[in-house]
Design an enzyme around this catalytic site. Sequence first.
Site, short mmCIF file in Angstrom:
data_model
loop_
_atom_site.label_atom_id
_atom_site.label_comp_id
_atom_site.label_asym_id
_atom_site.label_seq_id
_atom_site.Cartn_x
_atom_site.Cartn_y
_atom_site.Cartn_z
N SER A 179 -8.10 -13.85 -8.78
CA SER A 179 -7.40 -12.60 -8.61
C SER A 179 -5.88 -12.68 -8.80
CB SER A 179 -7.68 -12.05 -7.21
OG SER A 179 -7.17 -12.91 -6.22
N LYS A 183 2.70 -13.13 -5.67
CA LYS A 183 1.51 -12.27 -5.67
C LYS A 183 1.65 -11.16 -4.64
CE LYS A 183 -3.57 -12.68 -5.42
NZ LYS A 183 -4.71 -13.55 -5.07
N SER A 222 -9.01 -18.10 -6.80
CA SER A 222 -8.02 -17.16 -7.34
C SER A 222 -6.68 -17.74 -7.76
CB SER A 222 -7.77 -16.04 -6.32
OG SER A 222 -8.80 -15.10 -6.41
N1 GLN Z 1 -13.34 -14.25 -7.45
C1 GLN Z 1 -13.64 -14.57 -6.08
C2 GLN Z 1 -13.90 -13.29 -5.32
O1 GLN Z 1 -13.87 -12.27 -5.92
C3 GLN Z 1 -12.49 -15.33 -5.46
C4 GLN Z 1 -11.31 -14.48 -5.23
C5 GLN Z 1 -10.20 -15.21 -4.54
O2 GLN Z 1 -10.12 -16.43 -4.57
N2 GLN Z 1 -9.35 -14.44 -3.89
O3 GLN Z 1 -14.14 -13.29 -4.16
#
Ligand code: GLN
Length: 487
Positions: free
Chosen positions: A155, A80, A179
């Site tokens: 994400s 990532k 994410s």
């Molecule tokens: N979707 C959640 C957010 O937007 C979690 C994102 C993540 O785990 N990085 O904060």
Amino acid sequence: MPRMTGLTIPEVAARYRSGAATPTQVVEAYLRRIEALDPKLRAYVTVTRESALARAEAANRRLKAGTPAGPLDGIPLAIKDVICTKGVRTTCSSKILETFVPPYDASVITRLTAAGVVMLGKTNMDEFAMGSSTENSAFFPTRNPWDLTRVPGGSSGGSAAAVAADLAAGGLGSDTGGSIRQPAAFCGTVGLKPTYGRVSRYGLVAFASSLDQIGPFARDVRGAAMLLQAIAGHDPLDSTSTDVPVPDYEAALGQSVEGRRVGIPNEYFIEGMDPEVEQAVWVAIEVLKGLGARIEKVSLPHTDYALAAYYLIAPAEASSNLARYDGVKYGYRAPGNKDLIQMYGRTRAEGFGAEVKRRIMLGTYALSAGYYEAYYGKAQRVRTLVRRDFQQAFERVDLLACPTAPTVAFKLAEKEDPLQMYLCDIFTIPVNLAGLPGLSLPCGFTQGGLPIGLQLIGKPFDESTLLSAAYAYERATPWHRRVPELA
Ligand code: GLN
């Protein structure tokens, strides 16, 4: 010629050991697949072709000499783009870091490199890991390999899609509120968020430091266990990494689920969730029961408040962490300013996307004098209550089983309202607030052919129990063998 792709991490490793394949052959095959198929998916932001080939060559030599760097020697991975890689652009899928080349490796990269792993490239994500669909990337959205009109989740959507589509044997993501697990569920892969402190965050670009954790993606549970083994453990460079001994995760896979107490949290089966998801998860629980697990209902009464607490705590930490992107030391700088203040303002206005700005504003407001207690202080107390819910449940059970997400992968551009997007993480966020390990693995498909994820939640530092239960389930079910048709 033997098959070079379409294999799990342990299968690739076995072929290296037997001499049926070399890292160069496998890495070349993956680079060809990426070239042919990634234009459809757009999982990668950067493909590190030259260094991948060079590292594969080095792995060839070690394996040939009978001195492998470890069980992951020569395994090709997707990383990532929020994890710093020395000499390789690390963008967080943000315009503000579009040309940023870190002068150092994250500790997880140092460890994987020492283990002989071959990085194929850096994967797309929601900007600064804020989002649940990878549509918040400043560059382009990534598509779901099971249906190109749908999102891969987020994400870490790029890593999940790359692993699901076999554009890498495995990968790394980061999980602040879901994410890793939610994209794993949407793409039909295994994804594991370790206990907070299990894996070093050194070199992980910070979103919300008290919640962020790096973890693996793989197409099977054993592959995820092997990757966790390589990255877990104390790191003096991260003061929040914990000095707790790292067990042998592969050895733990042999543990039976016979007699294991599995809690089913009432609050994780809610109105409005996709009935096909609910159905598949109940069937999966029956499978665990059939394997000898003792199923018990449990209650996590503060679940309802977790999302609201998260959307104060995470943005508060983000607003502070993202203050460093000011155009002075590195990253994007808006040109042609009359003074420093104008430079700050224009750099941040042009460099950040809408969701990142929304979080910075939310967080700054929540931390502002006069409101701090009412918002941030209160959210921290809710966080304690959420953690206690889990502690109480774990007095009665060894692990929890529930859906990873309330729905399967949705269409691109389907969720316009930020709140609708936030609700995707309703079953994953409490786990981050409590600092617990959580694993998602495939537990079925909808009529329309979209993967469904089962989430297993464990006690702190008890990834072994999650992996062993997941492994037993995986051996009893066919889901992990299904592959998306892309060609
Ligand atoms: N979707 C959640 C957010 O937007 C979690 C994102 C993540 O785990 N990085 O904060």
